[in-house]
Design a protein around this motif. Structure first.
Motif, PDB file in Angstrom:
ATOM      1  N   LEU A  53       0.863  -1.193   0.000  1.00  0.00           N
ATOM      2  CA  LEU A  53       0.000   0.000   0.000  1.00  0.00           C
ATOM      3  C   LEU A  53       0.893   1.234   0.000  1.00  0.00           C
ATOM      4  CD1 LEU A  53      -2.895   1.300   0.598  1.00  0.00           C
ATOM      5  CD2 LEU A  53      -2.228   1.172   2.997  1.00  0.00           C
ATOM      6  N   ALA A  54       0.584   2.202  -0.861  1.00  0.00           N
ATOM      7  CA  ALA A  54       1.331   3.472  -0.860  1.00  0.00           C
ATOM      8  C   ALA A  54       0.363   4.609  -0.596  1.00  0.00           C
ATOM      9  CB  ALA A  54       2.024   3.666  -2.206  1.00  0.00           C
ATOM     10  N   LEU A  55       0.665   5.402   0.434  1.00  0.00           N
ATOM     11  CA  LEU A  55      -0.133   6.597   0.717  1.00  0.00           C
ATOM     12  C   LEU A  55       0.695   7.763   0.214  1.00  0.00           C
ATOM     13  CD1 LEU A  55      -1.138   5.674   4.397  1.00  0.00           C
ATOM     14  CD2 LEU A  55      -2.427   5.251   2.301  1.00  0.00           C
ATOM     15  N   VAL A  56       0.242   8.434  -0.847  1.00  0.00           N
ATOM     16  CA  VAL A  56       1.088   9.467  -1.457  1.00  0.00           C
ATOM     17  C   VAL A  56       0.449  10.851  -1.312  1.00  0.00           C
ATOM     18  CG1 VAL A  56       2.091   7.824  -3.096  1.00  0.00           C
ATOM     19  CG2 VAL A  56       0.147   9.193  -3.815  1.00  0.00           C
ATOM     20  N   ASP A  57       1.308  11.846  -1.028  1.00  0.00           N
ATOM     21  CA  ASP A  57       0.809  13.213  -0.820  1.00  0.00           C
ATOM     22  C   ASP A  57       0.974  14.085  -2.051  1.00  0.00           C
ATOM     23  OD1 ASP A  57      -0.066  13.087   1.867  1.00  0.00           O
ATOM     24  OD2 ASP A  57       2.031  12.934   2.495  1.00  0.00           O
ATOM     25  N   THR A  58       1.960  13.773  -2.896  1.00  0.00           N
ATOM     26  CA  THR A  58       2.258  14.657  -4.028  1.00  0.00           C
ATOM     27  C   THR A  58       2.409  13.828  -5.304  1.00  0.00           C
ATOM     28  OG1 THR A  58       4.627  14.357  -3.721  1.00  0.00           O
ATOM     29  CG2 THR A  58       3.601  16.207  -2.540  1.00  0.00           C
ATOM     30  N   GLU A  59       2.472  14.530  -6.463  1.00  0.00           N
ATOM     31  CA  GLU A  59       2.642  13.820  -7.724  1.00  0.00           C
ATOM     32  C   GLU A  59       4.045  13.190  -7.801  1.00  0.00           C
ATOM     33  OE1 GLU A  59       0.268  15.909 -10.685  1.00  0.00           O
ATOM     34  OE2 GLU A  59       1.240  14.689 -12.233  1.00  0.00           O
ATOM     35  N   GLN A  60       5.039  13.823  -7.116  1.00  0.00           N
ATOM     36  CA  GLN A  60       6.392  13.249  -7.080  1.00  0.00           C
ATOM     37  C   GLN A  60       6.363  11.910  -6.338  1.00  0.00           C
ATOM     38  OE1 GLN A  60       5.733  16.488  -6.378  1.00  0.00           O
ATOM     39  NE2 GLN A  60       6.641  17.298  -8.254  1.00  0.00           N
ATOM     40  N   GLU A  61       5.642  11.882  -5.202  1.00  0.00           N
ATOM     41  CA  GLU A  61       5.551  10.623  -4.442  1.00  0.00           C
ATOM     42  C   GLU A  61       4.796   9.565  -5.249  1.00  0.00           C
ATOM     43  OE1 GLU A  61       5.471  12.686  -0.018  1.00  0.00           O
ATOM     44  OE2 GLU A  61       4.023  11.102  -0.469  1.00  0.00           O
ATOM     45  N   LEU A  62       3.797  10.009  -5.984  1.00  0.00           N
ATOM     46  CA  LEU A  62       3.048   9.074  -6.836  1.00  0.00           C
ATOM     47  C   LEU A  62       3.982   8.473  -7.882  1.00  0.00           C
ATOM     48  CD1 LEU A  62       0.453   7.771  -7.928  1.00  0.00           C
ATOM     49  CD2 LEU A  62      -0.008   9.882  -9.175  1.00  0.00           C
ATOM     50  N   SER A  63       4.794   9.346  -8.486  1.00  0.00           N
ATOM     51  CA  SER A  63       5.727   8.902  -9.514  1.00  0.00           C
ATOM     52  C   SER A  63       6.711   7.860  -8.954  1.00  0.00           C
ATOM     53  CB  SER A  63       6.451  10.161 -10.028  1.00  0.00           C
ATOM     54  OG  SER A  63       7.465   9.807 -10.854  1.00  0.00           O
ATOM     55  N   LYS A  64       7.198   8.109  -7.729  1.00  0.00           N
ATOM     56  CA  LYS A  64       8.119   7.145  -7.091  1.00  0.00           C
ATOM     57  C   LYS A  64       7.430   5.804  -6.844  1.00  0.00           C
ATOM     58  CE  LYS A  64      11.312   9.843  -4.304  1.00  0.00           C
ATOM     59  NZ  LYS A  64      11.495  10.342  -2.960  1.00  0.00           N
ATOM     60  N   ALA A  65       6.175   5.874  -6.386  1.00  0.00           N
ATOM     61  CA  ALA A  65       5.425   4.632  -6.116  1.00  0.00           C
ATOM     62  C   ALA A  65       5.236   3.840  -7.409  1.00  0.00           C
ATOM     63  CB  ALA A  65       4.072   4.956  -5.489  1.00  0.00           C
ATOM     64  N   LEU A  66       4.979   4.549  -8.514  1.00  0.00           N
ATOM     65  CA  LEU A  66       4.790   3.854  -9.799  1.00  0.00           C
ATOM     66  C   LEU A  66       6.107   3.229 -10.264  1.00  0.00           C
ATOM     67  CD1 LEU A  66       2.348   6.264 -11.711  1.00  0.00           C
ATOM     68  CD2 LEU A  66       1.828   4.229 -10.350  1.00  0.00           C
ATOM     69  N   ASP A  67       7.233   3.962 -10.062  1.00  0.00           N
ATOM     70  CA  ASP A  67       8.560   3.395 -10.408  1.00  0.00           C
ATOM     71  C   ASP A  67       8.777   2.099  -9.631  1.00  0.00           C
ATOM     72  OD1 ASP A  67       9.057   5.506 -12.037  1.00  0.00           O
ATOM     73  OD2 ASP A  67      10.340   6.598 -10.618  1.00  0.00           O
ATOM     74  N   TRP A  68       8.436   2.147  -8.329  1.00  0.00           N
ATOM     75  CA  TRP A  68       8.632   0.975  -7.462  1.00  0.00           C
ATOM     76  C   TRP A  68       7.783  -0.200  -7.955  1.00  0.00           C
ATOM     77  CZ3 TRP A  68       5.600  -2.012  -4.164  1.00  0.00           C
ATOM     78  CH2 TRP A  68       6.294  -2.836  -3.273  1.00  0.00           C
ATOM     79  N   SER A  69       6.525   0.075  -8.329  1.00  0.00           N
ATOM     80  CA  SER A  69       5.652  -1.027  -8.775  1.00  0.00           C
ATOM     81  C   SER A  69       6.212  -1.667 -10.041  1.00  0.00           C
ATOM     82  CB  SER A  69       4.226  -0.536  -9.023  1.00  0.00           C
ATOM     83  OG  SER A  69       4.165   0.256 -10.195  1.00  0.00           O
ATOM     84  N   ARG A  70       6.769  -0.813 -10.948  1.00  0.00           N
ATOM     85  CA  ARG A  70       7.352  -1.358 -12.192  1.00  0.00           C
ATOM     86  C   ARG A  70       8.545  -2.250 -11.859  1.00  0.00           C
ATOM     87  NH1 ARG A  70       7.693   3.986 -13.991  1.00  0.00           N
ATOM     88  NH2 ARG A  70       5.505   4.557 -14.141  1.00  0.00           N
TER      89      ARG A  70
END
Ligand code: FAD
Ligand code: EPU
Length: 340
Positions: A22-39
């Motif tokens: 589970l990723a709780l993200v506050d910003t678009e940068q954090e979202l981008s990092k979470a997507l990198d991690w999932s890939r």
């Protein structure tokens, strides 16, 4: 990133299932990092808002992403209207309250719909004669595969009744990060929906203000729909079917009291609640799940555990509606965790 998280607190049906992470993200940068991690992990991504329109049947081999950014900024304004960019994590009902309080009108009929702004375009939320699409200028999103930022115009969103491009071509491909809305400074109201009209008439209100409409909608909803915190549910479990005029006329001849809503293309929307109610499902319970005694379209998870039991009840209801009325019902919430 939080590993193997229970999703029970994150869905309004209170179904037990886990996500791989589970990723709780506050910003678009954090979202981008979470997507990198999932890939990097080879994990699918599942954006979740408040989980008020999902049925999670089994554990999910996916990264669940919840955006926590809230609030809005003004993009532009005139004497008549104001354009806003609202963050995806914003609670929908709080937005309705806040904009009304600031003299920005239009969203009153959509008061008390649970969920986030980011999820609102997915099924083009609607209630009491108004749908979200009339306010949408654009939808801001991120491509899950490439991380690229996308902007979709209202036309590109292909909104329909409980429908949009996000349920078709863009299903599972994007995450909505913000929604651009245009609201009116003029106190316009939409009061044609029968239950809303009756509520206003009963209160002796002849020329309702937007605040009157808001209060009437809140009153009707509080009376009709169960609170998921007390009786776990996902709102309407089925869409209202839209049938051909000829079939509607034949059914109306047979069942005089059938409520009908004629659409712009002359087809006819029939309340699934009425069909289900006629057959006598209201209040029925089986395997810890049931049909709410106050509203036939709301299925409730009473015993706490089984998405499969809910789907079985939905299948039993659909089969009986099909047999009695020759109408096929379609499940409204998104179902996750079934074998592909
Ligand atoms: P979730 O349930 O978390 O997600 C729903 C779907 O949208 C999922 O497929 C999810 O992956 C996807 N999604 C969520 N956020 C994003 C994002 N940022 N980007 C991409 N995809 C995303 N709906 C109506 O239209 N009208 C009503 O009157 C109404 N009344 C309701 C009453 C009750 C009591 C309940 C429980 C539900 C009701 N609903 C109604 C359904 C629900 O409120 C809406 O569908 C709402 O928009 C869901 O928001 P959510 O944040 O909970 O979405
Ligand atoms: N009705 C019955 N039996 C019932 C409940 C309702 O016969 O148990 C009849 C009512 O008398 C009325 C008709 O069905 O004539 C419609 O009922 P209601 O006004 O409650 O609306 P609905 O068609 O059941 C739809 C949306 C709701 C939305 C309301 C108000 C769908 C699938 N559902 O429900 O949205 O709040 O209209 O506009 O379109 C949701 O999507 O989760 C949701 C709650």
């Amino acid at each position: 990133m939080l590993p193997a998280e229970s999703l029970r607190p994150y869905n309004s049906l209170s179904l037990e299932a886990s996500a791989a992470a589970l990723a709780l993200v506050d910003t678009e940068q954090e979202l981008s990092k979470a997507l990198d991690w999932s890939r990097a992990q080879g994990l699918a991504v599942l954006p979740l808002g408040q989980g008020s329109n999902v049925v999670i049947v089994d554990d999910l081999e996916a990264l669940v992403v919840r955006q926590q950014g809230t609030g809005f900024k003004v993009l532009g304004e005139s004497d008549h209207e104001v354009s806003l960019r609202v963050s995806a994590g914003q609670d929908w009902h709080s937005l309705v309250e806040k904009t009304l309080g600031q003299g920005l009108y239009g969203l009153e009929n959509l008061a008390l719909i649970p969920g986030t702004v980011g999820a609102a375009p997915i099924q083009n939320i609607g209630a009491y004669g108004v749908e979200l699409d009339r306010f949408v200028r654009a939808v801001q999103a991120v491509d899950i595969e490439t991380g690229e930022h996308l902007v979709l115009t209202r036309q590109e969103c292909a909104f329909g009744y409980r429908d949009s491009v996000f349920k078709h071509e863009l299903r599972d491909k994007i995450i909505i990060t913000a929604v651009d809305l245009c609201l009116s400074r003029e106190p316009v109201t939409a009061v044609t929906y029968p239950a809303l009209q009756t509520e206003l008439d009963d209160s002796g209100i002849r020329e309702p203000t937007p605040r009157d409409v808001y209060c009437a909608v809140v009153n009707v909803r509080r009376r009709r729909l169960p609170d998921p915190a007390e009786e776990p549910n996902a709102g309407s479990f089925f869409k209202n079917p839209v049938i051909e005029q000829r079939q509607a006329e034949a059914l109306s001849r047979e069942f005089g009291s059938m409520p009908v809503f004629v659409q712009q293309d002359n087809r006819v929307k029939v309340p699934a609640a009425w069909l289900i109610d006629q057959i006598g499902w209201k209040g029925h319970r089986q395997n810890g799940v049931g049909v709410h005694p106050g509203h036939a379209l709301v299925l409730v998870n009473y015993a706490g555990d089984s998405g499969k039991a809910l789907l079985q009840l939905a299948a039993d209801i659909s089969a009986s509606v099909s047999e009695r009325f020759d109408i096929n019902l379609e499940i409204e919430p998104r179902v996750y965790g079934l074998p592909q």
